[in-house]
Enzyme design. Structure first.
Site, PDB file in Angstrom:
ATOM      1  N   GLY A   7       0.818  -1.202   0.000  1.00  0.00           N
ATOM      2  CA  GLY A   7       0.000   0.000   0.000  1.00  0.00           C
ATOM      3  C   GLY A   7       0.853   1.252   0.000  1.00  0.00           C
ATOM      4  N   LEU A   8       0.509   2.185  -0.891  1.00  0.00           N
ATOM      5  CA  LEU A   8       1.263   3.429  -0.984  1.00  0.00           C
ATOM      6  C   LEU A   8       0.303   4.613  -1.090  1.00  0.00           C
ATOM      7  CD1 LEU A   8       4.194   4.430  -1.007  1.00  0.00           C
ATOM      8  CD2 LEU A   8       4.139   4.349  -3.508  1.00  0.00           C
ATOM      9  N   LYS A  42      -1.723  -0.985  -6.600  1.00  0.00           N
ATOM     10  CA  LYS A  42      -2.702  -1.457  -7.573  1.00  0.00           C
ATOM     11  C   LYS A  42      -2.384  -0.936  -8.969  1.00  0.00           C
ATOM     12  CE  LYS A  42      -6.718  -1.924  -4.494  1.00  0.00           C
ATOM     13  NZ  LYS A  42      -8.091  -1.417  -4.200  1.00  0.00           N
ATOM     14  N   GLU A 125      -0.025  -1.290  16.410  1.00  0.00           N
ATOM     15  CA  GLU A 125      -0.177  -0.052  17.183  1.00  0.00           C
ATOM     16  C   GLU A 125      -1.007   0.989  16.446  1.00  0.00           C
ATOM     17  OE1 GLU A 125      -0.441   2.217  19.989  1.00  0.00           O
ATOM     18  OE2 GLU A 125       1.279   0.948  20.506  1.00  0.00           O
ATOM     19  N   GLU A 186     -15.330  10.725   4.877  1.00  0.00           N
ATOM     20  CA  GLU A 186     -15.394  10.027   3.600  1.00  0.00           C
ATOM     21  C   GLU A 186     -16.691  10.387   2.872  1.00  0.00           C
ATOM     22  OE1 GLU A 186     -12.982   8.194   2.466  1.00  0.00           O
ATOM     23  OE2 GLU A 186     -11.759   8.033   4.292  1.00  0.00           O
ATOM     24  N   LYS A 201     -12.178  -0.219  16.972  1.00  0.00           N
ATOM     25  CA  LYS A 201     -11.049   0.172  17.833  1.00  0.00           C
ATOM     26  C   LYS A 201     -11.298  -0.262  19.276  1.00  0.00           C
ATOM     27  CE  LYS A 201     -10.001   4.155  14.896  1.00  0.00           C
ATOM     28  NZ  LYS A 201     -10.096   5.620  14.757  1.00  0.00           N
TER      29      LYS A 201
END
EC number: 1.1.1.3
Length: 419
Positions: A7-8, A42, A125, A186, A201
């Site tokens: 992932g970037l 991707k 974390e 979003e 969470k």
């Protein structure tokens, strides 16, 4: 130590930038250099940060099958295919670091067991609180404590919306639209405003705090869509502020109380001053007392900081896994709380006596009553109860809602005091 980065996007780019910028300082701390060898994306044609040049791949097995890669850092987001890639990495003997709260909340038990079986670390974390250190303190610094209670503001989007509603007197819909335009929310805000993000969470925090495995589906979850500017106004008049609170407590009978719910909190409560996109987590242990962890709960560099800290822990060979029993979750109706109730009712004699009669029949007494005339023949009635069994409150509200004098039960919000 060589890393395979999956992932970037925002966080992935932050990880690359942080390792590049602070690499020398990190090397001095851990005695070895950290190098990102491959980066899974991707779209290989998309313009990327210069530090990623020559490392891009679209084939996950360029990372998973590379014997030189010691750590797989997953920052792709979403449940799939991230879960499958993490499993494959662990089975192949690679340590895994992730920021993926959805995968950890839903599949943490399975992944932790798999990591134990393959003698590798699974570290996460960044899955809770972004840059706020909370997972590691619960696992190590506070490990000698019996944790009584954990609660906090775990979602920056909802906290921003509620803060703006209070400060500017705007509606939920108006602030949400602005938050989407600014990138704080979003386009599909469901996970945030309906409380699902906070529940994921909280599931992770409860598992670590109470050594009881919790999944998000076990947690009673109510978001902030129903909070109106009228509720915000009445909260202010009564000396409270509305926050979306995630709460966990292990009772003496071994049952876990865990919920996400809008709460009116006193202005003396330390969570009252947590505004905007900030998060805060309160932890109470039998040895340390009460602690508060505060900071930015999301964002490129805070989250990247937590991810790279986990990579450093792998380099330092800090063990990560724990075994957990399954939790027995208390039904929300068996919990006790004070409640704020906003009703719209006919403005005529005898209505309040009917309402208080129904509440009294369920053993519910009132701290305060505010009645204000609104449009035409209807009045808005605001009630604050003493502590009440939620089961009894829900039963009473069902009966009140069916009275012909009642137009609607507009809002029900939990109420907390100073602590």
């Amino acid at each position: 130590m060589k890393i395979g980065l999956m992932g970037l996007g925002t966080v992935g780019s932050g990880v690359v930038h942080l390792i590049e910028e602070n690499g020398d300082a990190i090397e001095k701390k851990i005695g070895q250099k950290i190098e990102i060898k491959k980066i899974l994306v991707k779209d290989p044609e998309k313009k990327r940060i210069k530090e990623a040049q020559g490392k891009i791949t679209i084939n996950p097995y360029d990372i998973l099958e590379d014997p030189e890669i010691d750590v797989v850092v997953e920052v792709m987001g979403k449940e799939h295919p991230a879960l499958e890639y993490m499993k494959e990495a662990i089975i192949r003997g690679k340590n895994v670091v992730t920021a993926n709260k959805e995968v950890i909340a839903k599949h943490g038990k399975e992944l932790i067991k798999l990591a134990d079986e393959n003698n590798v670390n699974l570290l996460y974390e960044a899955s809770v609180g972004g840059g706020i250190p909370i997972i590691r303190p619960l696992k190590s610094c506070l490990a000698a404590n019996k944790i009584y209670e954990i609660k906090g503001i775990l979602n920056g989007t909802t906290n921003y919306i509620l803060t703006e509603m209070k400060m500017r007197g705007m509606s939920f819909e108006g602030v949400l639209k602005e938050a989407q335009q600014k990138g704080y929310a979003e386009l599909d805000p469901t996970d945030d405003v309906d409380g699902f993000d906070a529940a994921r969470k909280l599931a992770i925090l409860c598992t670590l705090s109470f050594n009881k495995y919790v999944v998000p589906d076990d947690i009673y979850t109510k978001g902030i869509r129903t909070i109106s500017k009228e509720d915000i106004k009445y909260a202010e008049e009564l000396g409270f502020t509305i926050k979306l609170i995630a709460y966990g407590r292990l009772d003496d009978d071994g049952k876990l109380e865990a919920w996400v719910h809008p709460v009116m909190i006193s202005k003396k409560n330390p969570l009252n001053g947590v505004n905007g996109v900030y998060n805060a987590i309160l932890v109470e242990g039998n040895a340390v007392g009460k602690l508060m962890f505060y900071g930015q709960g999301a964002g490129m560099m805070p989250t990247a900081s937590a991810v790279v800290a986990d990579v450093i822990d792998v380099a330092n060979h800090i063990p990560a896994q724990n075994g957990y029993d399954d939790a027995e979750i208390k039904d929300i109706v068996d919990t006790v709380s004070k409640y704020y109730i906003r009703l719209v009712a006919l403005d005529k004699p005898g209505v309040m006596s009917k309402i208080t009669g129904v509440l009294g029949a369920e053993g519910i007494s009132l701290v305060s009553v505010v009645q204000k005339e609104i449009m035409g023949e209807y009045a808005e009635i605001v009630l604050i109860t003493h502590n009440a069994l939620t089961k009894n409150l829900f039963k009473a509200l069902d009966e009140i809602g069916n009275l012909r004098e009642i137009d609607k039960v507009a809002s029900v919000i939990r109420v907390e005091g100073d602590e």
